[in-house]
Design an enzyme around this catalytic site. Structure first.
Site, PDB file in Angstrom:
ATOM      1  N   HIS A  97      54.544  41.029  37.735  1.00 37.49           N
ATOM      2  CA  HIS A  97      55.081  42.051  36.834  1.00 37.49           C
ATOM      3  C   HIS A  97      55.477  43.296  37.611  1.00 37.49           C
ATOM      4  O   HIS A  97      54.800  43.698  38.549  1.00 37.49           O
ATOM      5  CB  HIS A  97      54.062  42.409  35.749  1.00 37.49           C
ATOM      6  CG  HIS A  97      52.756  42.948  36.246  1.00 37.49           C
ATOM      7  ND1 HIS A  97      52.549  44.286  36.480  1.00 37.49           N
ATOM      8  CD2 HIS A  97      51.583  42.342  36.555  1.00 37.49           C
ATOM      9  CE1 HIS A  97      51.300  44.483  36.885  1.00 37.49           C
ATOM     10  NE2 HIS A  97      50.692  43.318  36.949  1.00 37.49           N
ATOM     11  N   ASP A 102      55.977  46.234  35.895  1.00 42.73           N
ATOM     12  CA  ASP A 102      55.470  47.426  35.197  1.00 42.73           C
ATOM     13  C   ASP A 102      54.106  47.828  35.753  1.00 42.73           C
ATOM     14  O   ASP A 102      53.395  47.014  36.345  1.00 42.73           O
ATOM     15  CB  ASP A 102      55.393  47.193  33.681  1.00 42.73           C
ATOM     16  CG  ASP A 102      54.531  46.010  33.281  1.00 42.73           C
ATOM     17  OD1 ASP A 102      54.468  45.017  34.038  1.00 42.73           O
ATOM     18  OD2 ASP A 102      53.889  46.054  32.215  1.00 42.73           O
ATOM     19  N   ASP A 144      48.676  46.841  42.313  1.00 37.66           N
ATOM     20  CA  ASP A 144      48.880  46.077  41.059  1.00 37.66           C
ATOM     21  C   ASP A 144      50.250  46.394  40.496  1.00 37.66           C
ATOM     22  O   ASP A 144      50.373  47.273  39.666  1.00 37.66           O
ATOM     23  CB  ASP A 144      47.767  46.436  40.080  1.00 37.66           C
ATOM     24  CG  ASP A 144      47.819  45.620  38.790  1.00 37.66           C
ATOM     25  OD1 ASP A 144      48.588  44.658  38.730  1.00 37.66           O
ATOM     26  OD2 ASP A 144      47.085  45.964  37.852  1.00 37.66           O
ATOM     27  N   GLU A 185      53.532  43.252  31.343  1.00 36.93           N
ATOM     28  CA  GLU A 185      52.230  42.615  31.527  1.00 36.93           C
ATOM     29  C   GLU A 185      51.134  43.594  31.176  1.00 36.93           C
ATOM     30  O   GLU A 185      50.128  43.244  30.588  1.00 36.93           O
ATOM     31  CB  GLU A 185      52.062  42.145  32.979  1.00 36.93           C
ATOM     32  CG  GLU A 185      50.933  41.135  33.172  1.00 36.93           C
ATOM     33  CD  GLU A 185      49.568  41.771  33.389  1.00 36.93           C
ATOM     34  OE1 GLU A 185      48.558  41.047  33.282  1.00 36.93           O
ATOM     35  OE2 GLU A 185      49.488  42.984  33.680  1.00 36.93           O
ATOM     36  N   GLU A 186      51.335  44.864  31.543  1.00 44.66           N
ATOM     37  CA  GLU A 186      50.309  45.886  31.327  1.00 44.66           C
ATOM     38  C   GLU A 186      50.311  46.396  29.884  1.00 44.66           C
ATOM     39  O   GLU A 186      49.383  47.051  29.454  1.00 44.66           O
ATOM     40  CB  GLU A 186      50.513  47.068  32.283  1.00 44.66           C
ATOM     41  CG  GLU A 186      50.492  46.710  33.765  1.00 44.66           C
ATOM     42  CD  GLU A 186      49.102  46.347  34.275  1.00 44.66           C
ATOM     43  OE1 GLU A 186      48.167  46.183  33.455  1.00 44.66           O
ATOM     44  OE2 GLU A 186      48.964  46.220  35.502  1.00 44.66           O
ATOM     45  N   GLU A 240      48.654  38.728  41.124  1.00 43.74           N
ATOM     46  CA  GLU A 240      47.661  39.717  40.665  1.00 43.74           C
ATOM     47  C   GLU A 240      46.640  39.993  41.769  1.00 43.74           C
ATOM     48  O   GLU A 240      46.271  39.097  42.523  1.00 43.74           O
ATOM     49  CB  GLU A 240      46.922  39.199  39.418  1.00 43.74           C
ATOM     50  CG  GLU A 240      47.743  39.197  38.150  1.00 43.74           C
ATOM     51  CD  GLU A 240      48.132  40.580  37.660  1.00 43.74           C
ATOM     52  OE1 GLU A 240      47.563  41.590  38.136  1.00 43.74           O
ATOM     53  OE2 GLU A 240      49.027  40.647  36.806  1.00 43.74           O
ATOM     54  N   HIS A 300      44.636  50.547  38.628  1.00 39.68           N
ATOM     55  CA  HIS A 300      44.612  51.352  37.391  1.00 39.68           C
ATOM     56  C   HIS A 300      43.920  52.706  37.614  1.00 39.68           C
ATOM     57  O   HIS A 300      43.708  53.452  36.658  1.00 39.68           O
ATOM     58  CB  HIS A 300      43.942  50.613  36.215  1.00 39.68           C
ATOM     59  CG  HIS A 300      44.677  49.377  35.776  1.00 39.68           C
ATOM     60  ND1 HIS A 300      44.575  48.859  34.512  1.00 39.68           N
ATOM     61  CD2 HIS A 300      45.543  48.559  36.438  1.00 39.68           C
ATOM     62  CE1 HIS A 300      45.336  47.759  34.407  1.00 39.68           C
ATOM     63  NE2 HIS A 300      45.926  47.575  35.580  1.00 39.68           N
TER      64      HIS A 300
HETATM   65 ZN   LIG Z   1      48.619  43.342  37.367  1.00 37.43          ZN
END
Ligand SMILES: [Zn+2]
Length: 383
Positions: A72, A74, A105, A139-140, A168, A354
């Protein structure tokens, strides 16, 4: 593969992708950059936009077996810029570490898989089978117009995906020390228990849903679901929210609601969990209902061609063997698994994902590129 040349290209591409402020579900130009590179390497790229979400599917080569790289573009919101040591969308090196939102990520993974595919296409221009890319920008976020829709469209046209590497961040302490070969299932339930409202001094004229909930919810929390198995932890139910009461001190409320989540192993399934919950509640409560939302069934890729190729490629680059794990939250692997594809998640160290000051070791980017390249050669190099 000439490691220095491609390693430098992967680091440069990681920086370029971090500069796109692709806060979910905005792609902010990342996919255009990837598609240009892949097209130049002989891939056929197909943008697949669903709703407001950009996705693309790309393949190179012909033949029976397809190895797909999934990921992903995003990222989660960075939080206040002032909390970051350097701006989140300005990739910055400090002491051998690259900082920026998405560094781990998963923009380094996207760069590594793109550059590995370029190197592979150059080295083995007539490789066997197909190399594919399945990339989303959702995805997020809610993950409703992303991988799930692309997979549905691919299934509808009869595409078969044999092997899939999801980029991931699976690694724990060092690159490639952990790979995910499955994920637990996840289901949410909201129970409503109905009683009869009344004066707290006259309980004989009321029916207190809090009192009936005590036993019922306790029985659910203590239920032994299964013992797990060689690949999965035991299934667990956890309550997240309970609400009841009017706020007054002299009123028995008319209803109670309780939300819970079950993370489950392959020893059970969503249908069994639903009916057992309903049975347990019926034993204690007369009037209730449960609203269900299934996030994903569990999936597992048993050791086989893909796990072997990933393990051997990691060993060749890092000198150590990865541990197989099914821990952690859900991922887009749950949607791809529906096609019967073997899936492994392999990417950078996940300690800072994150978070404020998300980062990746600069030296891990060339190594991840070499590992992805090694997986392509093990599965698709001409014999
Ligand atoms: Zn991810």
């Amino acid at each position: 593969m000439p490691t220095t040349e491609y390693g430098a290209a992967a680091v440069a591409l990681t920086r370029q992708l971090i500069q796109c402020s692709s806060v979910t579900p905005d792609d902010a130009g990342c996919q255009e950059i990837m598609m240009q590179r892949l097209t130049a390497a002989g891939f056929t790229c197909e943008p697949m936009r669903f709703g407001d979400v950009d996705n693309f599917w790309a393949t190179r080569g012909e033949g029976e077996s397809t190895l797909v790289f999934a990921g992903h573009t995003d990222v989660v919101p960075p939080g206040p810029d002032s909390a970051w040591s350097t701006p989140p969308f300005t990739p910055t090196d400090r002491d051998g570490v690259l900082y920026g939102r998405g560094a781990a990520d998963m923009k380094a993974s996207l760069a590594a898989m793109t550059v590995a595919a370029e190197a592979f296409a150059k080295q083995y221009s007539d490789h066997s089978g197909r190399v594919g890319f399945l990339i989303t920008a959702d995805e997020e976020g809610p993950a409703t117009d992303g991988t799930v829709k692309v997979v549905e469209a691919l299934i509808a046209r009869g595409e078969r995906l044999d092997w899939c590497v999801v980029g991931e961040p699976s690694s724990s302490k060092s690159l490639g020390d952990v790979i995910k070969n499955g994920r637990r299932g996840s289901i949410n339930g909201v129970i409503t228990i109905r009683g009869k409202q009344g004066h707290i001094a006259y309980p004989q004229f009321a029916d207190n849903p809090i009192h009936s909930a005590f036993l019922a919810l306790d029985a659910l929390a203590k239920e032994p679901w299964d013992e797990g198995n060689a690949f999965f932890e035991p299934t667990r139910l956890q309550f997240g929210n309970i609400q009841a009461g009017t706020g007054a001190t002299n009123v028995i409320p008319g209803s109670l609601s309780a939300q819970f989540n079950v993370r489950f192993s392959t020893e059970t399934d969503a249908t069994t969990i639903r009916s057992r919950c309903e049975q347990i509640l019926s034993a204690h409560v007369a009037d209730f209902d449960i609203e269900w939302r299934l996030s994903g069934e569990p999936f597992l890729t048993k050791p086989g061609a893909l796990v072997d190729a990933v393990t051997a490629s990691i060993e060749a680059i890092t000198g150590t063997s990865p541990t197989l794990s099914t821990g952690g939250g859900t991922s887009d692997g749950r949607f791809i698994a529906k096609t019967g594809t073997q899936i492994v998640e392999l990417g950078p160290i996940n300690a800072s994902i994150h978070q404020i000051d998300e980062h990746i070791l600069l030296s891990d980017i060339p190594r991840l590129t070499a590992i992805y390249y090694g997986i392509m050669t093990r599965l698709l190099a001409p014999q």
